[in-house]
Design an enzyme around this catalytic site. Structure first.
Site, PDB file in Angstrom:
ATOM      1  CG  ASP A   9      -2.074  -1.086   0.952  1.00 45.25           C
ATOM      2  OD1 ASP A   9      -2.234  -1.557  -0.054  1.00 45.25           O
ATOM      3  OD2 ASP A   9      -2.840  -1.207   2.086  1.00 45.25           O
ATOM      4  N   GLY A  10       1.957   1.240   0.836  1.00 42.10           N
ATOM      5  CA  GLY A  10       2.780   2.382   0.647  1.00 42.10           C
ATOM      6  C   GLY A  10       3.476   2.706  -0.777  1.00 42.10           C
TER       7      GLY A  10
ATOM      8  NE  ARG B 213       7.950   5.967  -1.232  1.00 38.23           N
ATOM      9  CZ  ARG B 213       8.838   6.778  -1.211  1.00 38.23           C
ATOM     10  NH1 ARG B 213       9.114   7.510  -2.641  1.00 38.23           N
ATOM     11  NH2 ARG B 213       9.494   7.114  -0.045  1.00 38.23           N
TER      12      ARG B 213
END
Length: 158
Positions: free
Chosen positions: A74-75, A79
């Protein structure tokens, strides 16, 4: 993408370089692009030696993109989503993370998903994006610091 036909001309790739599965999947995306005559660019790849760029700068450096593909969790998706939002293009999230609430495609299905986008058979969902600005310096309890560290540095800026 060309108007109405879904054909890809250039793909931006955002990969989580700290995950071997993401690196391998990114190579698969590059190969697919090369095999289909689709240009590609690595973008926002956590270059420790380069200054942090805005989403618009990242999108501009990558060229005229039709799609951003994220490979990670998810990070990594977030981005890539900020760059896709700046370029006003879709983002395809490929899950090679541990949680994957935001990513839609498993690593084994990345080529099928690229084919669907390339041939106009993908469903694109509109999502809401929010921007937040703190009006005062962020204060975190000391015990939270270890929970906020991810990858190569803190999740939140100073």
């Amino acid at each position: 993408m060309s108007e109405g036909d879904g054909t890809l001309h250039r793909v931006g790739i955002v990969e989580h370089g700290g995950r071997p599965a993401a690196v391998k999947a990114a190579e698969q995306v590059r190969r697919w692009c090369d095999d289909h005559g689709v240009g590609w660019a690595d973008i926002d790849v956590w270059d420790d030696d380069a200054p942090r760029r805005s989403a618009h700068e990242e999108a501009e450096r990558a060229g005229h993109l039709d799609l951003v593909v994220t490979l990670g969790g998810d990070g990594t998706f977030l981005r890539g989503a900020r760059i896709a939002l700046a370029a006003e293009i879709p983002v395809l999230g490929v899950d090679v993370g541990r949680v994957g609430f935001l990513t839609e495609v498993g690593v084994d299905d990345v080529e099928t998903a690229l084919e669907a986008v390339h041939h106009g058979g993908a469903r694109i969902e509109q999502r809401l994006a929010l921007t937040m600005r703190a009006s005062r310096p962020l204060e975190l309890p000391r015990e939270m610091e270890s929970l906020l560290r991810y990858g190569r540095g803190p999740v939140l800026p100073p």
